[in-house]
Design a protein around this motif. Sequence first.
Motif, PDB file in Angstrom:
ATOM      1  N   VAL A 168       6.937   9.272   7.435  1.00  0.00           N
ATOM      2  CA  VAL A 168       5.788   8.960   8.028  1.00  0.00           C
ATOM      3  C   VAL A 168       4.697   9.374   6.892  1.00  0.00           C
ATOM      4  N   TYR A 195       4.221   6.236   4.786  1.00  0.00           N
ATOM      5  CA  TYR A 195       3.232   5.285   5.434  1.00  0.00           C
ATOM      6  C   TYR A 195       1.971   5.647   5.567  1.00  0.00           C
ATOM      7  N   PHE A 243      -1.512   3.143   6.082  1.00  0.00           N
ATOM      8  CA  PHE A 243      -1.342   3.065   7.621  1.00  0.00           C
ATOM      9  C   PHE A 243      -1.956   4.067   8.518  1.00  0.00           C
ATOM     10  N   SER A 244      -2.374   3.764   9.901  1.00  0.00           N
ATOM     11  CA  SER A 244      -2.717   4.794  10.880  1.00  0.00           C
ATOM     12  C   SER A 244      -1.755   5.629  10.852  1.00  0.00           C
ATOM     13  N   GLU A 266      -0.530   6.409  14.108  1.00  0.00           N
ATOM     14  CA  GLU A 266       0.383   6.028  14.922  1.00  0.00           C
ATOM     15  C   GLU A 266       1.248   5.024  14.534  1.00  0.00           C
ATOM     16  N   ASP A 267       0.945   4.119  13.641  1.00  0.00           N
ATOM     17  CA  ASP A 267       1.711   3.092  13.172  1.00  0.00           C
ATOM     18  C   ASP A 267       2.587   3.599  11.841  1.00  0.00           C
ATOM     19  N   SER A 268       2.085   4.905  11.394  1.00  0.00           N
ATOM     20  CA  SER A 268       3.020   5.443  10.304  1.00  0.00           C
ATOM     21  C   SER A 268       4.303   6.217  11.293  1.00  0.00           C
ATOM     22  N   LYS A 283       5.563   5.110  13.939  1.00  0.00           N
ATOM     23  CA  LYS A 283       6.134   3.557  14.384  1.00  0.00           C
ATOM     24  C   LYS A 283       7.195   3.545  13.363  1.00  0.00           C
ATOM     25  N   HIS A 284       6.710   3.127  12.061  1.00  0.00           N
ATOM     26  CA  HIS A 284       7.313   2.733  11.103  1.00  0.00           C
ATOM     27  C   HIS A 284       8.326   3.845  10.540  1.00  0.00           C
ATOM     28  N   HIS A 307       9.877   6.179  12.072  1.00  0.00           N
ATOM     29  CA  HIS A 307      11.009   6.272  13.261  1.00  0.00           C
ATOM     30  C   HIS A 307      11.869   4.974  12.751  1.00  0.00           C
ATOM     31  N   TYR A 361      12.334   3.342  10.128  1.00  0.00           N
ATOM     32  CA  TYR A 361      12.949   3.548   8.923  1.00  0.00           C
ATOM     33  C   TYR A 361      14.191   4.416   9.149  1.00  0.00           C
TER      34      TYR A 361
END
Length: 274
Positions: free
Chosen positions: A221, A224, A229-230, A232-234, A236-237, A239, A241
């Motif tokens: 996290v 990212y 990245f935002s 929320e997107d960090s 998501k990505h 998780h 990964y």
Amino acid sequence: MKKYPKALTIAGSDSGGGAGIQADLKTFSALGCYGMSAITAVTAQNTLGVSAVHPVPPAVVETQINDVLSDIGADAIKIGMLHSAPTVLAVANALEPYPNIPMVLDPVLASSSGRTLIDEEGKIALVEKLAPQITLLTPNLPEAEILLSRNVEEQKDMEGAVGALLERLPCQAILLKGGHLEGQQLMDIFMERGKAPLRFYAKKTDTPNKHGTGCTLSSAVAAYLAKGFSLEDSVKHGHAYLQEAIEAGKDYVTGKGHGPVNHFFGPEKLGEKA
């Protein structure tokens, strides 16, 4: 001028290489970030457990952070094992001048083998002094139970626990990890202050190689975030990964106990910050 996305980890070492500083730096590298470290404690451990912990003097921890941030800087910071109240206070003091750097705190309160990794005064300092500076807190269920002084035994209890954690800790957001629960479908809950919770699901992978998953997720996290990245997107990505890293390493044998995930299943090149 070209600049790498830079991520700093403040955590303890793992002589077995699967968790702590070593897992954080592997994750940063795998995700295309320039990784830096401030070591809070040296541990003697392997895939079977932790046998010794030697704390680094708090003044040395603080100096490591100061030297990195005053020269190289960081686009995101991951914080792991802090061990004691003086170390927590040293970290909080060193980070106070940098309120615009996103910070991810993995509250390492005990090892997976059950060894306590922070004292009671350290937990109090973490809540009162460090949490106000934190962007995202990433407790697992046992850690959430310690912070809340109550049990979280089912997935249906997790949303209430996330809300209670946000009431208790003055951080921006919580990612509560549900990997300790029984069942084949795992659930994590992410909640930012003032927003509705988001759920992330994953199928449980049958493997002993899950040592360092908490360190890996929080550092992913942070990586990212460092790349722009935002939040929320960090999450998501990060998780996604972690799930791929677990799957890629599930069949390997490393040591006699709980082995590491495969951090380098698909490494990215070290590149420019967006």
